[in-house]
Design an enzyme around this catalytic site. Structure first.
Site, PDB file in Angstrom:
ATOM      1  N   MET A  23       0.849  -1.194   0.000  1.00 19.30           N
ATOM      2  CA  MET A  23       0.000   0.000   0.000  1.00 19.30           C
ATOM      3  C   MET A  23       0.888   1.248   0.000  1.00 19.30           C
ATOM      4  O   MET A  23       0.442   2.341   0.368  1.00 19.30           O
ATOM      5  CB  MET A  23      -0.923   0.000   1.217  1.00 19.30           C
ATOM      6  N   GLY A  24       2.147   1.081  -0.408  1.00 13.98           N
ATOM      7  CA  GLY A  24       3.049   2.229  -0.495  1.00 13.98           C
ATOM      8  C   GLY A  24       3.596   2.649   0.854  1.00 13.98           C
ATOM      9  O   GLY A  24       3.437   1.929   1.854  1.00 13.98           O
ATOM     10  N   HIS A  60       9.174   1.115   2.977  1.00 11.48           N
ATOM     11  CA  HIS A  60      10.212   1.134   4.017  1.00 11.48           C
ATOM     12  C   HIS A  60      11.011  -0.163   3.923  1.00 11.48           C
ATOM     13  O   HIS A  60      10.756  -1.001   3.043  1.00 11.48           O
ATOM     14  CB  HIS A  60       9.575   1.328   5.397  1.00 11.48           C
ATOM     15  N   GLU A  61      11.961  -0.327   4.851  1.00 12.74           N
ATOM     16  CA  GLU A  61      12.860  -1.493   4.772  1.00 12.74           C
ATOM     17  C   GLU A  61      12.114  -2.825   4.851  1.00 12.74           C
ATOM     18  O   GLU A  61      12.616  -3.838   4.376  1.00 12.74           O
ATOM     19  CB  GLU A  61      13.920  -1.437   5.879  1.00 12.74           C
ATOM     20  N   HIS A  79       9.194  -3.522   3.351  1.00 12.49           N
ATOM     21  CA  HIS A  79       8.823  -3.785   1.956  1.00 12.49           C
ATOM     22  C   HIS A  79      10.078  -4.166   1.147  1.00 12.49           C
ATOM     23  O   HIS A  79      10.049  -5.078   0.320  1.00 12.49           O
ATOM     24  CB  HIS A  79       8.215  -2.538   1.299  1.00 12.49           C
ATOM     25  N   GLY A 128       4.927 -10.248   4.352  1.00  7.49           N
ATOM     26  CA  GLY A 128       5.630 -10.093   5.625  1.00  7.49           C
ATOM     27  C   GLY A 128       4.931 -10.788   6.789  1.00  7.49           C
ATOM     28  O   GLY A 128       3.704 -10.752   6.905  1.00  7.49           O
ATOM     29  N   ASP A 147       2.410  -9.030   9.275  1.00  3.40           N
ATOM     30  CA  ASP A 147       0.953  -9.180   9.148  1.00  3.40           C
ATOM     31  C   ASP A 147       0.653 -10.675   9.030  1.00  3.40           C
ATOM     32  O   ASP A 147       0.221 -11.159   7.990  1.00  3.40           O
ATOM     33  CB  ASP A 147       0.463  -8.420   7.916  1.00  3.40           C
ATOM     34  N   GLN A 199      -2.798 -11.991   7.992  1.00  2.00           N
ATOM     35  CA  GLN A 199      -3.063 -11.713   6.576  1.00  2.00           C
ATOM     36  C   GLN A 199      -2.400 -12.781   5.702  1.00  2.00           C
ATOM     37  O   GLN A 199      -3.020 -13.342   4.788  1.00  2.00           O
ATOM     38  CB  GLN A 199      -2.503 -10.324   6.250  1.00  2.00           C
TER      39      GLN A 199
HETATM   40  P1  AMP Z   1       1.566  -2.818   3.506  1.00  2.00           P
HETATM   41  O1  AMP Z   1       2.127  -1.836   2.532  1.00  2.00           O
HETATM   42  O2  AMP Z   1       1.637  -2.349   4.920  1.00  2.00           O
HETATM   43  O3  AMP Z   1       0.212  -3.348   3.104  1.00  2.00           O
HETATM   44  O4  AMP Z   1       2.538  -4.065   3.455  1.00  2.00           O
HETATM   45  C1  AMP Z   1       2.869  -4.705   2.270  1.00  2.00           C
HETATM   46  C2  AMP Z   1       3.640  -5.965   2.580  1.00  2.00           C
HETATM   47  O5  AMP Z   1       4.815  -5.614   3.328  1.00  2.00           O
HETATM   48  C3  AMP Z   1       2.855  -6.956   3.432  1.00  2.00           C
HETATM   49  O6  AMP Z   1       3.129  -8.276   2.997  1.00  2.00           O
HETATM   50  C4  AMP Z   1       3.412  -6.713   4.821  1.00  2.00           C
HETATM   51  O7  AMP Z   1       3.313  -7.812   5.680  1.00  2.00           O
HETATM   52  C5  AMP Z   1       4.855  -6.401   4.500  1.00  2.00           C
HETATM   53  N1  AMP Z   1       5.487  -5.674   5.604  1.00  2.00           N
HETATM   54  C6  AMP Z   1       5.037  -4.533   6.198  1.00  2.00           C
HETATM   55  N2  AMP Z   1       5.832  -4.182   7.221  1.00  2.00           N
HETATM   56  C7  AMP Z   1       6.808  -5.135   7.294  1.00  2.00           C
HETATM   57  C8  AMP Z   1       7.927  -5.354   8.151  1.00  2.00           C
HETATM   58  N3  AMP Z   1       8.235  -4.529   9.155  1.00  2.00           N
HETATM   59  N4  AMP Z   1       8.705  -6.433   7.927  1.00  2.00           N
HETATM   60  C9  AMP Z   1       8.420  -7.292   6.916  1.00  2.00           C
HETATM   61  N5  AMP Z   1       7.378  -7.143   6.072  1.00  2.00           N
HETATM   62  C10 AMP Z   1       6.580  -6.083   6.254  1.00  2.00           C
END
Ligand code: AMP
Length: 269
Positions: free
Chosen positions: A26-27, A30-31, A33, A142, A145, A148
């Site tokens: 979802m943009g 960060h590290e 992603h 990740g 989550d 998820q």
């Molecule tokens: P999001 O943009 O928050 O929807 O996350 C996109 C993907 O990045 C999902 O698969 C998350 O689980 C993963 N993600 C978000 N934060 C982290 C993190 N701190 N460490 C590892 N994966 C992450």
């Protein structure tokens, strides 16, 4: 990196190629992603990242509106990582067709599914659509989550013949799990998250036997809520394999969700 903004261009770009590594986001890159992307680049010939803030997975419109967005910065970071494609669909691209409505089984209405009504139905909806458009070989997700990841594997991996790859949670130097939502935290709120994260990491280390487990959990909930003035939705040990409530016999994780001034954070240890 080629940026794709519509389904027509997507189909043109991906046709005749099977073997994409796919990283949905979802943009607010960060590290966390970035670790998923590096994982994909290591094991797949081509990597496609999607960026879509999915309105259907927000049960609160205010939360959707204030979700941090920084497209230019995201593009800069992703460019440097030399991914093949960045797919930025419109709401119409995702929801302009008749979508399957997913319903969770009763057993799955736990943790965030219990506290954020409709959230995972929205997640499954968008992932189902993205997977049918992209036809990836592997999806990188990740463990931050964890629920998820678990539900997407359970409801979608067979349907789309796709492998879901778990990627470890990336934390900052203070043990706080990276999250786009952390950008919403004020300095004093972030400090609380540091203290809570470390408290829970130590709690998990210390609770090595199951004696009086529920009492110990309640004590720590009370301690965190009163010390840091946060609202805990849940703090539960659950089995890693099936997310069933766990009395520490099987491999488990400690799952937590809490809100600091209406900023909702989740983590697991
Ligand atoms: P999001 O943009 O928050 O929807 O996350 C996109 C993907 O990045 C999902 O698969 C998350 O689980 C993963 N993600 C978000 N934060 C982290 C993190 N701190 N460490 C590892 N994966 C992450």
């Amino acid at each position: 990196m080629k940026i794709i903004n519509n389904i027509f261009d997507l189909n043109k770009a991906i046709k005749n190629f099977k073997g994409f590594g796919f990283v949905p986001t979802m943009g607010g890159i960060h590290e966390g992603h970035i670790s998923l992307i590096k994982n994909s680049k290591k094991t797949c010939k081509k990597t496609i990242v999607s960026l879509f803030v999915n309105p259907k997975q927000f049960n609160d419109k205010k939360d959707f509106n204030k979700y941090p967005r920084n497209l230019n910065n995201d593009i800069k970071i992703l460019n440097k990582l030399k991914i093949n494609y960045l797919f930025i669909p419109s709401v119409k691209d995702v929801y302009g067709v008749k979508n399957i409505i997913f319903r969770l089984n009763r057993d799955d209405k736990i943790l965030c599914a219990k506290y954020r009504r409709g959230h995972f139905e929205g997640v499954l909806n968008v992932m189902n659509r993205l997977l049918s458009l992209i036809k990836a070989k592997k999806v990188f997700m990740g463990e931050k989550d964890f629920q998820q990841l678990f539900l997407i594997r359970k409801y979608l991996s067979k349907k789309h013949s796709v492998k879901i790859i778990n990627c470890k949670t990336i934390r900052d130097k203070n043990n706080v799990a990276l999250s786009t939502r952390n950008n919403l935290l004020k300095k004093n709120e972030y400090k609380k998250v540091v203290l809570i994260s470390n408290l829970l990491i130590n709690f998990k280390k210390k609770v090595i036997n199951k004696k009086n487990l529920s009492i110990k959990i309640n004590q720590i909930i009370n301690k965190i809520e009163s010390l840091y003035k946060v609202k805990i939705d849940y703090l539960e040990f659950r089995s890693e394999k099936d997310l069933k409530l766990n009395n520490l016999k099987k491999k488990n994780r400690l799952f937590v969700a809490y809100s600091i001034n209406k900023i909702r954070l989740i983590d697991n240890f």
